[in-house]
Write a protein that holds these residues in place. Structure first.
Motif, short mmCIF file in Angstrom:
data_model
loop_
_atom_site.label_atom_id
_atom_site.label_comp_id
_atom_site.label_asym_id
_atom_site.label_seq_id
_atom_site.Cartn_x
_atom_site.Cartn_y
_atom_site.Cartn_z
N LYS A 1 48.68 -59.17 17.16
CA LYS A 1 48.53 -60.11 16.04
C LYS A 1 47.17 -59.94 15.37
CE LYS A 1 48.86 -63.61 18.83
NZ LYS A 1 48.95 -62.93 20.12
N SER A 2 46.12 -59.94 16.19
CA SER A 2 44.78 -59.80 15.61
C SER A 2 44.65 -58.44 14.92
CB SER A 2 43.72 -59.91 16.69
OG SER A 2 43.80 -61.15 17.32
N THR A 3 45.17 -57.42 15.57
CA THR A 3 45.07 -56.08 15.00
C THR A 3 45.71 -56.04 13.61
OG1 THR A 3 45.15 -55.15 17.20
CG2 THR A 3 45.69 -53.68 15.38
N PHE B 1 37.22 -65.84 12.45
CA PHE B 1 37.45 -65.06 13.65
C PHE B 1 37.86 -65.95 14.83
CE2 PHE B 1 34.87 -62.62 10.88
CZ PHE B 1 35.29 -61.31 11.04
N GLN B 2 38.39 -65.23 15.85
CA GLN B 2 38.89 -65.93 17.03
C GLN B 2 37.76 -66.71 17.72
OE1 GLN B 2 41.35 -63.22 19.10
NE2 GLN B 2 41.96 -64.65 20.69
N LYS B 3 36.60 -66.04 17.84
CA LYS B 3 35.44 -66.71 18.46
C LYS B 3 34.52 -67.16 17.35
CE LYS B 3 32.67 -64.63 21.20
NZ LYS B 3 32.21 -63.40 21.85
N MET C 1 43.15 -66.27 9.36
CA MET C 1 42.55 -67.08 10.42
C MET C 1 43.10 -66.65 11.76
SD MET C 1 42.89 -70.77 8.62
CE MET C 1 41.32 -71.55 8.49
N ASP C 2 42.20 -66.20 12.61
CA ASP C 2 42.61 -65.72 13.93
C ASP C 2 42.36 -66.82 14.96
OD1 ASP C 2 43.30 -64.28 16.11
OD2 ASP C 2 42.08 -62.53 15.62
N GLU C 3 43.41 -67.50 15.34
CA GLU C 3 43.31 -68.62 16.28
C GLU C 3 42.13 -69.52 15.96
OE1 GLU C 3 43.85 -67.65 20.41
OE2 GLU C 3 44.62 -65.70 19.81
N PRO C 4 42.10 -70.11 14.79
CA PRO C 4 40.93 -70.89 14.38
C PRO C 4 40.74 -72.14 15.20
CG PRO C 4 42.71 -71.22 12.83
CD PRO C 4 43.17 -70.14 13.77
MG LIG Z 1 43.82 -61.89 19.04
#
Ligand SMILES: [Mg+2]
Ligand SMILES: Nc1ncnc2c1ncn2[C@@H]1O[C@H](COP(=O)(O)OP(=O)(O)OP(=O)(O)O)[C@@H](O)[C@H]1O
Lengths: 265, 451
Positions: free
Chosen positions: A56-58, A104-106, A185-188
């Protein structure tokens, strides 16, 4: 916008903003994304769901070419935004990323003041002509990210001094401040408490008025709450893509069904 | 669960004893930890003892170099000697060499001997003149040339005492050693004591040690670090101006922009190797390239600076790359994510975060360069330089000395008075190093406060 386009949109509800055809992504020998076709519509929230490591992130990072920064990463296929191939030689990824914002995720605020965190994007893109305008952009971005009340008295304090959830909302404000057309938005909400999550979800719903939003999430409920369309990824394949309601109530693929009912993941 | 037996065997429940009693494993682990701490404390202790020993020995030997014995005399600037034609023409006065001034000093002693308290049997005024540094005549001549109008008057001068007399008040020379010494006699020492009693001889802080140029073998009392300090400062200037921008630019390029391929790998390995190359090799390189090939002058700070730059560059590059690497990649992502270019992300975000590390590396490199001796010997910085170099940039091409080379130089000389001066020079060098480290710490604080 001219009238013709407005009418056209009314007819199809929403036109395609991002379109991917035959996208393959490799990290060295790892084949992370396998032949993905997807159409992401404008002014809609599209959710990417799927088990950890499915890509997903990729795939998300392909949309603003953040994968360019990874030495081993190779992207094949065609991704267009507004019918323009973003992997075209003539496209400058820097210009693309101003149009396609990312959270980003983090949480990764700059080690600068809260104000400078948000003002940085508008500054480098010349969005404000003077200090007053910049102040306004910063304030409205912080308000949209539902963090204004908490930070309005300490805008000059370091952004890294905020709590994890506050930092993530600051990052959202930072992304919104550059006025992108697409927001990735990656797992915001992975670092947020339920209240902040609700605020961010509200924000996403509001952002839908102006942007097309793509959100990666591990929470089915969140996908169901905020998105209009959902894509289910599994082992690098796009297994199923459609109306969120359809996917959750009437999945066509067995893998989707087992994932949303909690049997794989 | 109660029906566990029905589901088959379950792993036995672990049994932890009372928490109030330490079990054997915990005891062993605690003992190991205590031992480790002890080793650490011992290591630190040894280091501290060594450091204190070193410093106190240097201070003990060198502190006296900053104090010097002076003799005050009233000298009659005799016009018959200095200006025979009586027209106060500086050009004519300058024809009188330092030898011409010696009788004036002798005459000054004659005058001093009129005091009944001063005077030892068998010590003539000419013998007494040996109490004073051979530098005195030159000092007198300089004064007269600068103030020709005072010819004919009696002027009070404070002359450096001879190295032996100075040594007498620093405990280096005793009555016994003077008996065996052809350069000084016990009577002269007694005379010195009388002068002291009369208030004409005193020992006090000696700025000349820091400002005068080096002096020849037989006048250690007049030898100073002036030229060496200026030479070292010029070299540091060259090193800083060249190595900081080149080093930082190289590191940024290699770390952030360069493609990773065999070529950059080779460069990387070579930089690491260069850091380990013995410094004397850089000296040979400097001799071959800068002096023999490029034709730059010998013993000039510019050549020294260039050689030291070559030596310092790897240190700065390695330190800078390490601190660039230490900046979390998420910061770069964040900058790129809002549409910053690669260069903006580096200069706005990465570089400021890496700055403390870069500065520390640079100053450590500079400090290393400041203390470096071997390569400078090869490019002729050992030369005996009496003249101060001009102001930069021209001065960079004038011959100069360097602090560490001056130390080396002085330790080679026979007169024990130079041993004291070498230690004094080491103290000056250490003070410079301390100062640089303090600057490093200060800069680091400043930059870190900006998170
Ligand atoms: Mg990810
Ligand atoms: N920088 C990288 N180098 C090599 N392989 C990578 C890299 N990033 C991701 N991968 C691999 O690509 C695959 C997809 O990773 P990706 O990060 O897209 O997963 P994801 O769906 O976002 O997972 P998660 O939900 O845990 O965030 C994984 O197998 C991962 O190991």
């Amino acid at each position: 916008m001219n009238d013709q386009r407005l009418i056209q949109r009314d007819a199809t509800m929403s036109e395609t903003k991002i379109s991917a055809r035959g996208v393959n992504v490799y990290y060295g020998d790892t084949h992370a994304i396998k032949d993905v076709d997807v159409d992401i519509r404008d002014r809609m929230v599209t959710a990417f769901i799927g088990p950890s490591g499915c890509g997903k992130s990729t795939f998300l990072r392909c949309i603003n070419r953040m994968n360019d920064t990874i030495e081993s990463c190779r992207v094949e296929g065609k991704i267009t935004i507004d019918d323009e191939d973003i992997y075209d030689r003539k496209v400058d990824p820097v210009q693309l990323r101003a149009k396609v914002g990312m959270v980003f995720q983090k949480p990764n605020p700059f080690p600068k003041s809260i104000y400078d965190n948000v003002a940085y994007g508008p500054r480098i893109h010349g969005l404000a002509r003077n200090k007053a305008e910049l102040d306004e952009i910063v304030e409205s971005a912080l308000k949209r990210a539902a963090i204004w009340k908490e930070v309005k008295d300490r805008l000059s304090a370091p952004g890294t001094g905020l709590s994890g959830g506050q930092q993530q909302r600051l990052c959202i404000a930072r992304a919104v401040a550059t006025a992108p057309e697409v927001l990735l938005m990656d797992e915001p909400c992975s670092a947020l408490d339920p209240i902040a999550t609700a605020q961010v979800e509200e924000l996403i719903d509001e952002l839908r008025q102006n942007f097309s939003v793509v959100i990666v999430t591990h929470s089915m409920q969140q996908a169901a709450r905020v998105s209009q369309r959902t894509a289910f990824f599994h082992l690098g394949h796009l297994v199923e893509f459609g109306e969120t309601g359809e996917i959750f109530t009437n999945p066509k693929d067995k893998r989707t069904e087992s994932y949303i009912t909690g049997r794989i993941g | 669960m109660t029906d566990a037996t029905a589901e088959g065997p379950r792993p036995a429940r672990a049994h932890h004893g009372s928490l109030l009693v330490k079990d054997a494993r915990t005891k062993a682990r605690n003992a190991a930890e205590t031992r480790f701490r002890l080793y650490g404390a011992i290591a630190v202790g040894i280091a501290v003892v060594a450091l204190v020993g070193l410093l106190s020995s240097i201070l003990y030997n060198g502190a006296s170099a900053f104090r010097q014995t002076f003799i005050t005399l009233n000298v009659y600037l005799d016009p018959d000697v200095l200006d025979k034609n009586g027209n106060r023409n500086v050009e004519e006065i300058s024809k009188v060499s330092t030898f011409g001034y010696a009788p004036l000093i002798e005459a000054a002693f004659e005058t001093a001997f009129e005091n009944p308290e001063i005077g030892i049997e068998g010590v003539t005024a000419s013998d007494a003149e040996d109490l004073i540094s051979k530098e005195a005549a030159a000092q007198l001549r300089r004064y007269v040339l600068a103030n020709p109008g005072e010819i004919g008057q009696t002027v009070e001068f404070e002359f450096l005492a001879n190295g032996r007399i100075d040594g007498y008040y620093k405990g280096r020379v005793t009555m016994q050693s003077a008996e065996r010494d052809s350069n000084v006699s016990p009577e002269q020492l007694q005379l010195a004591d009388q002068l002291k009693a009369a208030g004409l001889l005193s020992t006090h802080f000696n700025w000349d040690f820091l400002t005068l140029a080096d002096a020849s073998e037989n006048r250690p009392e007049a030898a100073g670090l002036g030229v060496a300090i200026i030479g070292s400062l010029y070299m540091m200037l060259v090193v800083l101006v060249l190595s900081l921008p080149i080093g930082v630019a190289t590191s940024i390029y290699l770390e952030e922009f360069a493609p990773k391929n065999w070529f950059t790998d080779i460069i990387e390995v070579n930089i690491a190797n260069l850091a380990a190359v013995p410094s004397i090799v850089f000296g040979i390189l400097g001799l071959a390239i800068f002096i023999n090939f490029a034709g730059l002058p010998q013993s000039a700070p510019i050549v020294g600076g260039l050689v030291l730059t070559l030596m310092t560059l790897p240190t700065i590059i390695i330190a800078t790359r390490a601190s660039l690497k230490a900046v979390p990649p998420s910061i770069r992502d964040a900058a790129l994510g809002v549409g910053a270019s690669k260069m903006q992300s580096v200069f706005h975000h990465v570089l400021p975060l890496a700055m403390p590390g870069i500065l520390t590396g640079t100053i450590i490199g500079l400090a290393q360069a400041l203390g470096e001796t071997a390569p400078l010997l090869l490019i002729g910085m050992v030369a005996f330089v009496r003249d101060f170099p001009a102001a930069p940039p021209e001065g960079l091409f004038d011959p100069a000395a360097a602090l560490p080379v001056q130390v080396y130089n002085w330790t080679q000389r026979a007169d024990p008075a130079f041993t004291e001066r070498a230690s004094g020079a080491i103290i000056v060098l250490l003070v410079f190093l301390l100062f640089m480290n303090a600057v490093a710490i200060l800069l680091r604080r400043r930059f870190e406060r900006r998170w």
